[in-house]
Design an enzyme around this catalytic site. Structure first.
Site, short mmCIF file in Angstrom:
data_model
loop_
_atom_site.label_atom_id
_atom_site.label_comp_id
_atom_site.label_asym_id
_atom_site.label_seq_id
_atom_site.Cartn_x
_atom_site.Cartn_y
_atom_site.Cartn_z
N LYS A 175 0.87 -1.08 0.21
CA LYS A 175 -0.10 0.06 -0.04
C LYS A 175 0.86 1.11 -0.06
O LYS A 175 1.33 1.74 1.23
CB LYS A 175 -0.79 0.00 1.19
CG LYS A 175 -2.43 0.77 1.03
CD LYS A 175 -2.30 2.36 0.87
CE LYS A 175 -1.88 3.03 1.96
NZ LYS A 175 -1.54 4.52 1.70
N GLU A 249 9.31 1.55 10.95
CA GLU A 249 10.41 2.46 10.85
C GLU A 249 9.49 3.80 10.79
O GLU A 249 8.91 4.46 9.96
CB GLU A 249 10.92 2.54 9.46
CG GLU A 249 11.78 1.07 9.31
CD GLU A 249 12.85 0.93 9.83
OE1 GLU A 249 13.45 2.14 10.55
OE2 GLU A 249 13.57 -0.17 9.88
N CYS A 283 13.56 11.22 7.04
CA CYS A 283 13.53 10.85 8.38
C CYS A 283 14.74 10.90 9.37
O CYS A 283 14.74 10.97 10.51
CB CYS A 283 13.07 9.38 8.55
SG CYS A 283 13.77 8.34 7.41
N GLU A 384 8.99 16.50 14.78
CA GLU A 384 9.56 16.13 13.65
C GLU A 384 8.78 17.17 12.76
O GLU A 384 7.91 17.61 12.70
CB GLU A 384 9.15 14.74 13.43
CG GLU A 384 10.00 14.46 11.84
CD GLU A 384 9.77 12.98 11.56
OE1 GLU A 384 8.47 12.56 11.57
OE2 GLU A 384 10.71 12.28 11.19
P1 NAD Z 1 2.10 8.67 7.56
O1 NAD Z 1 2.32 7.84 8.85
O2 NAD Z 1 1.03 9.60 7.49
O3 NAD Z 1 1.72 7.67 6.39
C1 NAD Z 1 2.58 6.37 5.96
C2 NAD Z 1 1.62 5.40 4.98
O4 NAD Z 1 0.79 4.95 6.00
C3 NAD Z 1 1.04 6.03 4.05
O5 NAD Z 1 0.97 4.88 3.10
C4 NAD Z 1 -0.56 6.18 4.56
O6 NAD Z 1 -1.37 6.12 3.76
C5 NAD Z 1 -0.50 5.15 5.71
N1 NAD Z 1 -1.48 5.36 6.66
C6 NAD Z 1 -1.99 6.45 7.22
N2 NAD Z 1 -2.85 6.01 8.32
C7 NAD Z 1 -2.91 4.93 8.32
C8 NAD Z 1 -3.44 3.92 9.37
N3 NAD Z 1 -4.16 4.33 10.20
N4 NAD Z 1 -3.14 2.66 9.30
C9 NAD Z 1 -2.48 2.25 8.50
N5 NAD Z 1 -1.81 2.88 7.30
C10 NAD Z 1 -1.87 4.35 7.41
O7 NAD Z 1 3.36 9.24 7.20
P2 NAD Z 1 3.79 10.31 6.14
O8 NAD Z 1 3.39 11.56 6.14
O9 NAD Z 1 3.56 9.50 4.57
O10 NAD Z 1 5.31 10.12 5.80
C11 NAD Z 1 6.28 10.75 6.92
C12 NAD Z 1 6.70 10.16 7.92
O11 NAD Z 1 7.16 9.14 7.64
C13 NAD Z 1 7.47 10.99 8.69
O12 NAD Z 1 7.03 11.04 10.41
C14 NAD Z 1 8.94 10.38 8.65
O13 NAD Z 1 9.78 10.56 9.70
C15 NAD Z 1 8.36 8.93 8.51
N6 NAD Z 1 9.43 8.29 7.56
C16 NAD Z 1 10.21 7.45 8.54
C17 NAD Z 1 11.45 6.49 7.77
C18 NAD Z 1 12.31 5.54 8.46
O14 NAD Z 1 12.99 4.66 7.81
N7 NAD Z 1 12.28 5.41 9.69
C19 NAD Z 1 11.68 6.86 6.45
C20 NAD Z 1 10.83 7.68 5.96
C21 NAD Z 1 9.77 8.35 6.58
#
Ligand code: NAD
Length: 480
Positions: A175, A249, A283, A384
């Site tokens: 997804k 992650e 991140c 963040e």
């Molecule tokens: P997000 O958590 O909003 O969304 C990530 C994914 O989860 C998307 O595909 C989204 O559709 C899905 N999602 C949203 N709500 C959900 C739920 N309730 N259940 C299951 N899936 C759900 O994050 P974002 O805004 O897309 O990305 C930014 C975040 O990702 C930042 O906090 C960043 O630090 C983190 N990030 C971490 C790493 C790492 O390796 N640690 C790498 C890249 C990004």
């Protein structure tokens, strides 16, 4: 402005619309115009994809390991030979500068190449046992893996999850993030072309609804998630139903420490890489620049000058040094944190607001920003940012620097700049982070484990440890 592309989910090798018929648009971050219309997945679509994966998995598990590796290597080669197309797609969908998108494609190639070598090397053990017993432990695939990915490195992060999952013999339902889903579909098409059997790799596009359905699905054995800490918690709760395994992650609030014996010129370059690459949507961004009093004024001034001269532009503008943020929502978030820093008494050395770029008036641009005179208690240093900003924190000595660096619930990354090598390694040990750089900031490779602690999650991506993340053990005992 919509290019007219209409895309469905990819399930069991077929492109299909959402069961509900619902759709959404993926926007170009530089123009806010739609690029493509996609199927908006719900529980029924996830169910269908999981069932396709469950049906296909035993066949994939039983593919000769040499052949499984060859298929993954063919996919690496196909990504490489389609690099220009993938680069352009990723740049447009995620708002990345073309050179950065090209680097991401290369990282994807390296990831698939690394894991293509693994199927022939996954082994179990023969165990100590009584003389009358033959005991061995097999390492087997988990079954069906759900991969939920964010928008900041769509191709790279999808590859970090899918490559080891498939190398271990699992089938996958992916997804991707709703903000930048297009490269995920293209990658899955290339996988079919490489010889991954239909149903082994399924993609369900959509938003939180599809992600939540995957996280809660009773017939998914593991979810590997990259995204925010808040959603990571929701996924952990959703996973409790069938006790599925998780890799989480999550976010970070990493410290970049510059000590009194640092090479300040090099530290300046490192600070630029730490927070101004990929629009700061990284991140591991070193968003807290923790600087010894001896260098703090000089470094802050030089950094502000460099950051103030960054040229914003569309991803396809060859002169651009920074592109737009991914979405209007993300821009709101970043601007709210800029505002909080001002309200709490930080001084804005450069930037601090929204930006308008000639030729892209509706793009989601913000000014790259340096805040000085900040304390670690300010919101800008607790939450963040995920945007192009750094907050400078002054410290008096190395002990204080380590205390400040560790004063966060996150534990993703950190860096230390010092000319004293043994001091650097001692400090690396005292930093509570999954990755520590010495006299550098940024840089991961597929050969070494990458993961977080605390609010940054748990489990590993990249490196040999991932094989454990996507397999389970079975001990067989025979009485002789
Ligand atoms: P997000 O958590 O909003 O969304 C990530 C994914 O989860 C998307 O595909 C989204 O559709 C899905 N999602 C949203 N709500 C959900 C739920 N309730 N259940 C299951 N899936 C759900 O994050 P974002 O805004 O897309 O990305 C930014 C975040 O990702 C930042 O906090 C960043 O630090 C983190 N990030 C971490 C790493 C790492 O390796 N640690 C790498 C890249 C990004």
């Amino acid at each position: 402005m919509n290019d007219g592309a209409t895309r469905g989910h990819l399930i069991a090798g077929d492109e299909v619309p959402a069961a509900s018929g619902a759709t959404f648009e993926s926007l170009d971050p530089a123009t806010a115009g739609p690029i493509a219309t996609l199927a908006r997945g719900g529980a029924a679509d996830v169910d269908r994809a999981v069932s396709a994966a469950r049906t296909a998995q035993p066949g994939w598990r039983d593919v000769d390991v040499y052949e499984r590796g060859r298929i993954l290597q063919r996919l690496a080669d196909l990504i490489e030979s389609n690099a220009d197309e993938l680069t352009a797609l990723e740049a447009r969908d995620a708002g990345k500068l073309l050179p950065e998108a090209a680097r991401d494609v290369d990282r994807a190639v390296r990831t698939w190449t690394y894991y293509a070598g693994w199927p022939t090397k996954i082994t179990g053990t023969t165990n100590p046992a009584d003389p009358g017993v033959f005991s061995y432990t097999l390492r087997e695939p988990l079954g069906v893996v759900g991969a939920i990915t964010p928008w900041n490195f769509p191709l790279v992060i999808a590859s970090w999850k899918l490559a080891p999952a498939l190398a271990c013999g699992n089938a996958v339902v992916h997804k991707p993030a709703e903000e930048a889903p297009l490269s995920a579909l293209r990658l899955a098409e290339l996988a079919l072309e490489a010889g991954v059997p239909a149903g082994v790799w399924n993609v369900v596009t959509g938003d939180a609804e599809a992600g939540a359905a995957l996280a809660a699905h009773d017939d998914v054995d593991k979810v590997s998630f990259t995204g925010s800490t808040e959603v990571g918690r929701e996924i952990q709760r959703a996973a409790a139903g069938n006790l599925k395994r998780l890799t989480l992650e999550l976010g970070g609030k990493s410290a970049n420490i510059v000590l009194e014996d640092a090479d300040v010129d090099a530290a300046l370059e490192g600070a630029m890489r730490a927070t101004f690459r990929n629009q700061g949507q990284v991140c591991t961004a070193g968003a807290r620049l923790v600087v010894h009093a001896r260098h703090v004024d000089e470094l802050a001034d030089r950094l502000a000058e460099r950051v103030g001269s960054i040229r914003l532009g569309r991803p396809d503008d060859p002169g651009a040094q920074m592109g737009p943020l991914v979405s209007a929502r993300q821009r709101e978030r970043v601007l709210a944190l800029y505002e909080s820093a001002r309200c709490e008494g930080a001084r804005t050395a450069t930037g601090g607001g929204a930006a308008v770029v000639e030729g892209a008036p509706n793009g989601f641009f913000v000014e790259p920003t340096v805040f000085v005179d900040t304390t670690n208690a300010m919101r800008i240093n607790r939450e963040e940012i995920f945007g192009p900003a750094v907050a400078v924190i002054r410290v008096e000595d190395a002990d204080e620097a380590v205390r400040v660096a560790n004063d966060t619930r996150y534990g993703l990354a950190a860096a230390v700049w010092t000319r004293d090598a043994s001091r650097a390694h001692k400090i690396a040990r005292s930093l509570n982070a999954g990755t520590v750089w010495i006299n550098n900031y940024g840089g991961l490779d597929v050969y070494s484990a990458y993961g977080g602690r605390g609010y940054s999650g748990y489990g590993y991506e990249q490196g040999p440890q991932t094989i454990e993340e996507y397999t389970t053990l079975k001990t067989v005992r025979q009485t002789l």
